[in-house]
Design a protein around this motif. Structure first.
Motif, PDB file in Angstrom:
ATOM      1  N   THR A  41       0.783  -1.698   0.081  1.00 35.62           N
ATOM      2  CA  THR A  41       0.195  -0.069   0.388  1.00 35.62           C
ATOM      3  C   THR A  41       0.804   0.979  -0.152  1.00 35.62           C
ATOM      4  N   LYS A  42      -0.071   2.435  -0.206  1.00 38.05           N
ATOM      5  CA  LYS A  42       1.107   3.170  -0.015  1.00 38.05           C
ATOM      6  C   LYS A  42       1.382   3.352   0.992  1.00 38.05           C
ATOM      7  N   ALA A  43       0.882   3.498   2.602  1.00 40.41           N
ATOM      8  CA  ALA A  43       1.753   3.836   3.785  1.00 40.41           C
ATOM      9  C   ALA A  43       2.583   3.372   3.548  1.00 40.41           C
ATOM     10  N   GLU A  44       2.277   1.502   3.355  1.00 41.86           N
ATOM     11  CA  GLU A  44       3.603   0.347   3.848  1.00 41.86           C
ATOM     12  C   GLU A  44       4.729   0.848   2.632  1.00 41.86           C
ATOM     13  N   ALA A  45       4.792   1.758   1.297  1.00 37.33           N
ATOM     14  CA  ALA A  45       5.735   1.396   0.744  1.00 37.33           C
ATOM     15  C   ALA A  45       6.168   3.424   0.776  1.00 37.33           C
ATOM     16  N   GLN A  46       5.951   4.454   1.116  1.00 33.03           N
ATOM     17  CA  GLN A  46       6.296   5.088   2.155  1.00 33.03           C
ATOM     18  C   GLN A  46       6.599   4.601   3.501  1.00 33.03           C
ATOM     19  N   ARG A  47       6.433   3.768   4.489  1.00 33.15           N
ATOM     20  CA  ARG A  47       7.272   4.166   5.633  1.00 33.15           C
ATOM     21  C   ARG A  47       8.640   2.714   5.470  1.00 33.15           C
ATOM     22  N   LYS A  48       8.558   1.658   4.698  1.00 31.62           N
ATOM     23  CA  LYS A  48      10.181   1.544   3.841  1.00 31.62           C
ATOM     24  C   LYS A  48      11.148   2.381   3.168  1.00 31.62           C
ATOM     25  N   GLY A  49      10.395   3.163   2.011  1.00 30.44           N
ATOM     26  CA  GLY A  49      10.760   3.989   1.481  1.00 30.44           C
ATOM     27  C   GLY A  49      12.000   4.602   2.234  1.00 30.44           C
ATOM     28  N   GLU A  50      10.858   5.524   4.040  1.00 31.39           N
ATOM     29  CA  GLU A  50      11.957   6.519   5.001  1.00 31.39           C
ATOM     30  C   GLU A  50      12.601   5.865   5.769  1.00 31.39           C
ATOM     31  N   GLU A  51      12.544   4.114   5.892  1.00 31.55           N
ATOM     32  CA  GLU A  51      13.066   3.267   6.623  1.00 31.55           C
ATOM     33  C   GLU A  51      14.788   3.023   5.785  1.00 31.55           C
ATOM     34  N   ILE A  56      20.667   5.160   4.375  1.00 28.47           N
ATOM     35  CA  ILE A  56      21.801   5.351   4.087  1.00 28.47           C
ATOM     36  C   ILE A  56      21.814   7.515   4.180  1.00 28.47           C
ATOM     37  N   GLY A  57      21.305   7.368   5.804  1.00 23.04           N
ATOM     38  CA  GLY A  57      21.421   8.692   5.346  1.00 23.04           C
ATOM     39  C   GLY A  57      21.378  10.006   4.856  1.00 23.04           C
ATOM     40  N   LEU A  58      20.004   9.601   4.147  1.00 28.47           N
ATOM     41  CA  LEU A  58      19.445  10.814   2.969  1.00 28.47           C
ATOM     42  C   LEU A  58      18.326  11.573   3.079  1.00 28.47           C
ATOM     43  N   SER A  59      16.811  11.180   4.181  1.00 25.90           N
ATOM     44  CA  SER A  59      15.902  11.258   4.834  1.00 25.90           C
ATOM     45  C   SER A  59      15.590  13.291   4.803  1.00 25.90           C
ATOM     46  N   ASP A  60      16.692  13.561   4.895  1.00 26.15           N
ATOM     47  CA  ASP A  60      15.763  14.720   4.490  1.00 26.15           C
ATOM     48  C   ASP A  60      16.055  15.551   3.077  1.00 26.15           C
ATOM     49  N   LYS A  61      16.270  14.308   2.397  1.00 25.03           N
ATOM     50  CA  LYS A  61      16.447  14.527   0.987  1.00 25.03           C
ATOM     51  C   LYS A  61      14.667  14.096   0.737  1.00 25.03           C
ATOM     52  N   ALA A  62      14.134  13.157   0.796  1.00 25.27           N
ATOM     53  CA  ALA A  62      12.689  13.116   0.702  1.00 25.27           C
ATOM     54  C   ALA A  62      12.188  13.456  -0.036  1.00 25.27           C
ATOM     55  N   GLY A  96      25.507  13.011  -8.051  1.00 28.33           N
ATOM     56  CA  GLY A  96      25.783  11.792  -9.073  1.00 28.33           C
ATOM     57  C   GLY A  96      25.707  10.577  -7.364  1.00 28.33           C
ATOM     58  N   GLY A  97      26.950  10.599  -6.914  1.00 29.25           N
ATOM     59  CA  GLY A  97      26.227   9.795  -5.445  1.00 29.25           C
ATOM     60  C   GLY A  97      25.343   9.398  -5.415  1.00 29.25           C
ATOM     61  N   GLN A  98      24.438  10.843  -4.491  1.00 21.79           N
ATOM     62  CA  GLN A  98      23.522  10.950  -3.848  1.00 21.79           C
ATOM     63  C   GLN A  98      22.429   9.785  -4.895  1.00 21.79           C
ATOM     64  N   LYS A  99      22.652  10.321  -6.165  1.00 20.02           N
ATOM     65  CA  LYS A  99      21.301   9.882  -6.969  1.00 20.02           C
ATOM     66  C   LYS A  99      21.272   8.318  -7.023  1.00 20.02           C
ATOM     67  N   GLN A 100      22.670   7.818  -7.115  1.00 21.72           N
ATOM     68  CA  GLN A 100      22.963   6.832  -7.586  1.00 21.72           C
ATOM     69  C   GLN A 100      22.398   5.552  -6.294  1.00 21.72           C
ATOM     70  N   ARG A 101      23.058   6.528  -5.071  1.00 18.94           N
ATOM     71  CA  ARG A 101      22.228   5.660  -3.447  1.00 18.94           C
ATOM     72  C   ARG A 101      20.762   5.300  -3.733  1.00 18.94           C
ATOM     73  N   ILE A 102      20.460   6.863  -3.831  1.00 19.77           N
ATOM     74  CA  ILE A 102      19.162   7.120  -4.370  1.00 19.77           C
ATOM     75  C   ILE A 102      18.570   5.498  -5.229  1.00 19.77           C
ATOM     76  N   ALA A 103      18.879   5.347  -6.024  1.00 15.29           N
ATOM     77  CA  ALA A 103      18.526   4.184  -7.036  1.00 15.29           C
ATOM     78  C   ALA A 103      19.062   2.900  -6.607  1.00 15.29           C
ATOM     79  N   ASN A 138      33.583   6.820  -4.211  1.00 17.44           N
ATOM     80  CA  ASN A 138      33.159   6.019  -1.953  1.00 17.44           C
ATOM     81  C   ASN A 138      31.713   5.576  -1.504  1.00 17.44           C
ATOM     82  N   GLU A 139      30.839   7.010  -1.572  1.00 24.30           N
ATOM     83  CA  GLU A 139      29.829   7.081  -0.906  1.00 24.30           C
ATOM     84  C   GLU A 139      28.846   5.760  -1.426  1.00 24.30           C
ATOM     85  N   VAL A 140      28.929   5.618  -2.466  1.00 24.73           N
ATOM     86  CA  VAL A 140      28.209   4.476  -2.879  1.00 24.73           C
ATOM     87  C   VAL A 140      28.740   2.864  -2.955  1.00 24.73           C
ATOM     88  N   LEU A 141      30.019   2.857  -2.860  1.00 21.27           N
ATOM     89  CA  LEU A 141      30.877   1.815  -2.107  1.00 21.27           C
ATOM     90  C   LEU A 141      30.429   1.398  -0.720  1.00 21.27           C
TER      91      LEU A 141
END
Length: 248
Positions: free
Chosen positions: A117-127, A132-138, A147-154, A181-184
Motif C-alpha cells: 500500500t502507499k502507507a507501507e511503501a512510504q514506511r519502507k522508503g523512510e526506513e 543511507i543518511g538521506l532522510s532529508d532528501k525525501a 551524482g553519488g546521492q542519485k546513485q544511492r537513491i537508485a 566511495n559513498e556508493v561503494l
C-alpha cells in the motif's frame, strides 16, 4: 558469506548479433549462491554487462539457459516480469524519474505493482532513506542531488522491492571520483547484511575487499574465476595477467 544454496545458474549462454557475426557471449556458465557477492571484471567490450543483463533477461540469450530460483528464465512460457521483481538492477546512469521526488521514485514500483500500500511503501522508503543518511532528501527532486546521492537513491529504489539479488552494472563509472566511495560504502553494507550481489565493476579494490568470488571475462568468455586473493595475487590465464598488469 556464500551458502550452498544456488540462486542463479547460467548454463552455456551465448549472445550473438548480426546473424552470428558478433559473439558478445560465447558459452558462459556461472553459478551464484544465496548471500554471495560475485564481482565481474575485464576490459571494455568483454561481455560483462551483456552477461549481467542476460541474468534478468534485459538481453535475451541466443542460446543457453539461465535458472533463477530453479526457473529457466529463457523459457518463453514464463512471465519474466514476475521474476524480475525479485532482481534489483542498478545501472551506470541513475534512471531516476526527474519529475518525481526521491520518495515518489522509491514508492512507485511497489505501489504500482500492488506489492505494498502507499502507507507501507512510504514506511519502507523512510526506513531505507534513514539507513543511507538521506532522510532529508525525501521531498527533493533528482536534479537537486549529487551524482553519488542519485546513485544511492537508485540502489534504495531497487531495495524497496525487497529483491533476492541485486545486479549492479558499473554503478560508479559515471560518478566523480570523490563520490565513488559513498556508493561503494552502501554496497559494502549490503554485502555485510547478506544481500546476494552480482557486480560488474572496474573498482578492483572493491572487488578484492567485498567479493566472495571474482570472474574475469574477455572476448565474451569467462576466462578465470577464483577467490579475490587467488585471482589478483596468483592469476593463471595469460590474458588476466596482462589485464592486471595494466590496472593494478
Amino acid at each position: 558469506m556464500a551458502t550452498n544454496t544456488e540462486l542463479i545458474r547460467v548454463v552455456d549462454v551465448k549472445k550473438e548479433y548480426n546473424h552470428g557475426e558478433i559473439k558478445a557471449l560465447n558459452g558462459c556458465s556461472l553459478t551464484v549462491h544465496k548471500g554471495e557477492v560475485v564481482a565481474m571484471c575485464g576490459p571494455s567490450g568483454s561481455g560483462k554487462s551483456t552477461l549481467l543483463r542476460c541474468l534478468n533477461m534485459l538481453e535475451t540469450p541466443t542460446s543457453g539457459h539461465i535458472y533463477f530460483d530453479g526457473v529457466d528464465l529463457a523459457d518463453k512460457s514464463i512471465d519474466i516480469n514476475l521474476h524480475r521483481r525479485k532482481m534489483g538492477m542498478v545501472f551506470q546512469h541513475f534512471n531516476l524519474f526527474p519529475h518525481k521526488t526521491v520518495m515518489q521514485n522509491i514508492m512507485l514500483a511497489p505501489v504500482y505493482l500492488k506489492l505494498k500500500t502507499k502507507a507501507e511503501a512510504q514506511r519502507k522508503g523512510e526506513e531505507l532513506l534513514a539507513r543511507i543518511g538521506l532522510s532529508d532528501k525525501a521531498n527533493e527532486y533528482p536534479n537537486m542531488l549529487s551524482g553519488g546521492q542519485k546513485q544511492r537513491i537508485a540502489i534504495v529504489r531497487a531495495l524497496a522491492m525487497e529483491p533476492e539479488v541485486m545486479l549492479f552494472d558499473e554503478p560508479t563509472s559515471a560518478l566523480d571520483p570523490e563520490m565513488v566511495n559513498e556508493v561503494l560504502d552502501l554496497m559494502r553494507d549490503l554485502a555485510k547484511a547478506g544481500m546476494t550481489m552480482v557486480v560488474v565493476t572496474h573498482e578492483m579494490g572493491f572487488a578484492r575487499e567485498v567479493a566472495d568470488r571474482v570472474i574475469f571475462m574477455d572476448g565474451g568468455q569467462i576466462l578465470e574465476e577464483n577467490t579475490p586473493d587467488l585471482l589478483f595475487d596468483a592469476p593463471q590465464h595469460p590474458r588476466l595477467k596482462d589485464f592486471l598488469s595494466k590496472v593494478l
